[in-house]
Design a protein around this motif. Structure first.
Motif, short mmCIF file in Angstrom:
data_model
loop_
_atom_site.label_atom_id
_atom_site.label_comp_id
_atom_site.label_asym_id
_atom_site.label_seq_id
_atom_site.Cartn_x
_atom_site.Cartn_y
_atom_site.Cartn_z
N PRO A 118 1.17 -1.04 -0.24
CA PRO A 118 -0.13 0.33 0.23
C PRO A 118 0.37 1.91 -0.35
CG PRO A 118 -0.86 -1.40 1.31
CD PRO A 118 0.27 -2.18 1.10
N TYR A 119 2.12 1.64 0.45
CA TYR A 119 2.55 2.35 0.40
C TYR A 119 4.77 2.00 -0.18
CZ TYR A 119 -1.44 4.23 3.16
OH TYR A 119 -2.61 4.55 4.06
N GLY A 120 4.36 1.85 -0.31
CA GLY A 120 5.64 0.91 -1.18
C GLY A 120 5.84 -0.25 -2.31
N VAL A 121 7.01 -0.78 -2.49
CA VAL A 121 7.41 -1.62 -2.86
C VAL A 121 8.66 -3.31 -1.76
CG1 VAL A 121 7.23 -1.14 -5.36
CG2 VAL A 121 9.18 -1.08 -3.66
N ALA A 122 8.35 -4.22 -1.88
CA ALA A 122 8.61 -5.68 -1.70
C ALA A 122 9.30 -5.88 -2.47
CB ALA A 122 7.55 -6.05 -0.61
N TRP A 123 10.67 -6.26 -2.01
CA TRP A 123 10.82 -8.04 -2.80
C TRP A 123 11.48 -9.00 -1.93
CZ3 TRP A 123 12.58 -2.59 -2.32
CH2 TRP A 123 13.10 -2.00 -3.89
N PRO A 124 11.84 -10.34 -3.09
CA PRO A 124 11.88 -11.22 -2.45
C PRO A 124 12.43 -11.28 -1.08
CG PRO A 124 11.71 -11.69 -4.82
CD PRO A 124 12.17 -10.03 -4.37
N ASP A 125 13.78 -11.33 -1.01
CA ASP A 125 14.47 -11.24 0.27
C ASP A 125 13.93 -10.40 1.70
OD1 ASP A 125 14.85 -8.60 -0.15
OD2 ASP A 125 17.30 -8.89 -0.50
N GLY A 126 12.33 -10.06 1.46
CA GLY A 126 11.97 -8.87 2.96
C GLY A 126 12.39 -8.17 2.54
N ARG A 127 13.35 -7.52 1.95
CA ARG A 127 13.36 -6.05 1.86
C ARG A 127 12.31 -5.37 1.66
NH1 ARG A 127 16.92 -4.17 -2.05
NH2 ARG A 127 16.94 -5.89 -3.11
N THR A 128 11.94 -4.27 1.89
CA THR A 128 11.29 -3.34 1.07
C THR A 128 11.17 -1.35 1.07
OG1 THR A 128 10.70 -3.04 3.19
CG2 THR A 128 8.82 -4.37 2.72
N ALA A 129 10.78 -0.80 0.64
CA ALA A 129 11.00 0.63 0.36
C ALA A 129 9.29 1.47 0.03
CB ALA A 129 11.73 0.94 -0.83
N GLU A 130 9.63 2.29 1.59
CA GLU A 130 8.21 2.95 0.86
C GLU A 130 8.59 4.33 -0.43
OE1 GLU A 130 8.81 5.42 4.59
OE2 GLU A 130 7.41 4.23 5.62
N ALA A 131 7.27 4.05 -0.62
CA ALA A 131 7.01 5.34 -2.04
C ALA A 131 5.92 5.35 -1.94
CB ALA A 131 6.91 4.32 -3.22
N ASP A 132 5.68 7.05 -2.93
CA ASP A 132 4.47 7.95 -3.01
C ASP A 132 3.68 8.17 -4.31
OD1 ASP A 132 4.70 9.19 -0.55
OD2 ASP A 132 5.80 10.27 -1.19
N VAL A 133 4.55 7.32 -5.19
CA VAL A 133 4.52 7.58 -6.97
C VAL A 133 5.51 6.45 -7.30
CG1 VAL A 133 4.15 8.46 -8.97
CG2 VAL A 133 3.90 9.59 -6.56
N ILE A 134 4.65 5.20 -8.38
CA ILE A 134 5.12 4.72 -8.95
C ILE A 134 5.22 4.61 -10.76
CG2 ILE A 134 5.63 1.94 -9.71
CD1 ILE A 134 4.65 1.81 -7.38
#
Length: 351
Positions: free
Chosen positions: A261-277
């Protein structure tokens, strides 16, 4: 239904080039264009894409674009202006705005049906390009993203992204354009691609261009969907690439696997917050109106012999595969016109 030797669908560079060479060869043709003015896809580009940022605008056949100091002007103004002058000065008449609904076989000829009437043509040169078919891949969680998602086709410059955290998806020139501008105003940018980028160390000269075109042509001859340009050419040292690099925006990350809902995630569990894609993920050929002809091969592409469709020799396809760039559009227009003339001459002789 009006009968005519040839119908050209689309008035971008490939369409205008085809129409010019058809007239030089004495083939009567009508040019239909969906836009309400000249310029093809260039008229829809972001105002922030100035002439000093584009890869280059190749001259249309028969009329050179006069050198001028217009580097800071939007390409969406300069190039349509050049195309408008070309239509006027060469006397090419373009019927617009016209939406072609379908092209189908009719008594051995091709019926072109549109909202401006119908034509029965001995040949069709299709030059509808890709701009109206932005490719937007789906990733799990996309519908639940609370921020904004847009395709590069809707990008209109950096101002509206000030202070936002932006994920830019894609490894081509469009992504470079966005990153070079947003890095200066956004709260943060994150660049992700499916494959690691390939950086070119040369100036992408004539020999390199021929090699790139040959690779795309090989896929088209095999009836496979054409590859994206960047997958063949790699990324060169263009003005937008240098600008993005200087601003530290080209630290590439692998493609995420899920959108939160507020970002993106990778298979290894890392995440990053985002307002726009921003999806700078390219375009697909706008060919729905040709569906009644059933031109596609089992591999998903349209098999071509030069510009001529193997399954329907009355159709020339330009702005597709190796000619889907300013590099190949003029050559494709000349070849398409020549093939149309040979087809009509052979039919006249057989009769």
């Amino acid at each position: 239904m009006r009968e005519i030797d040839a119908v050209v669908i689309g008035a971008g560079q490939a369409g205008l080039s085809s129409a010019y060479h058809l007239r030089r060869l004495g083939v009567p043709a009508v040019v239909l264009d969906a836009a309400d003015g000249p310029g093809g896809a260039w008229r829809h580009r972001s105002p922030s894409l100035t002439m000093d940022k584009v890869h280059g605008v190749f001259d249309l056949p028969g009329l050179r674009r006069e050198p001028r100091d217009d580097g800071l002007l939007p390409a969406s103004v300069v190039v349509p202006g050049y195309y408008a002058g070309y239509e006027r000065d060469t006397g090419l008449e373009v019927v617009r705005p016209v939406t072609v609904a379908s092209v189908s076989r009719d008594g051995g000829l091709l019926a072109v049906r549109s909202d401006a009437g119908e034509w029965l043509a001995r040949a069709v040169v299709n030059a509808t390009g890709t701009w109206t078919r932005p490719y937007w891949p789906y990733y799990p969680g996309a519908p639940g993203f609370a921020g904004r998602q847009l395709h590069y086709a809707a990008y209109r410059g950096p101002a509206e992204f000030a202070g936002r955290r932006v994920v830019v998806v894609g490894g081509g020139a469009s992504a470079m354009h966005v990153l070079s501008e947003l890095a200066e105003v956004a709260a943060g940018t994150l660049w992700v691609t499916r494959r690691p980028p390939v950086w070119r160390g040369d100036d992408f000269g004539e020999e390199a261009r021929r090699e790139a075109v040959a690779l795309v042509e090989a896929r088209v001859r095999a009836g496979l969907p054409p590859q994206s340009v960047v997958s063949v050419t790699g990324l060169g040292s263009t003005p937008v690439v240098r600008e993005a690099m200087a601003r530290g925006a080209l630290e590439r990350q692998p493609m995420f696997s899920r959108i939160l809902p507020y970002g993106v995630a990778w298979p290894d569990g890392r995440t990053a917050e985002a307002d726009v894609i921003v999806w700078a993920t390219g375009f697909r050929s706008a060919l729905d109106h040709l569906a009644p002809l059933r031109l596609r091969e089992p591999g998903g592409g349209i098999r071509l012999d030069g510009t001529q469709v193997v399954r329907e020799p009355r159709v020339q396809l330009v702005g597709y595969g190796p000619s889907a760039s300013t590099v190949g559009a003029n050559r494709a227009g000349r070849e398409a016109a020549s093939r149309v003339r040979r087809l009509l001459a052979a039919e006249t002789q057989a009769a």
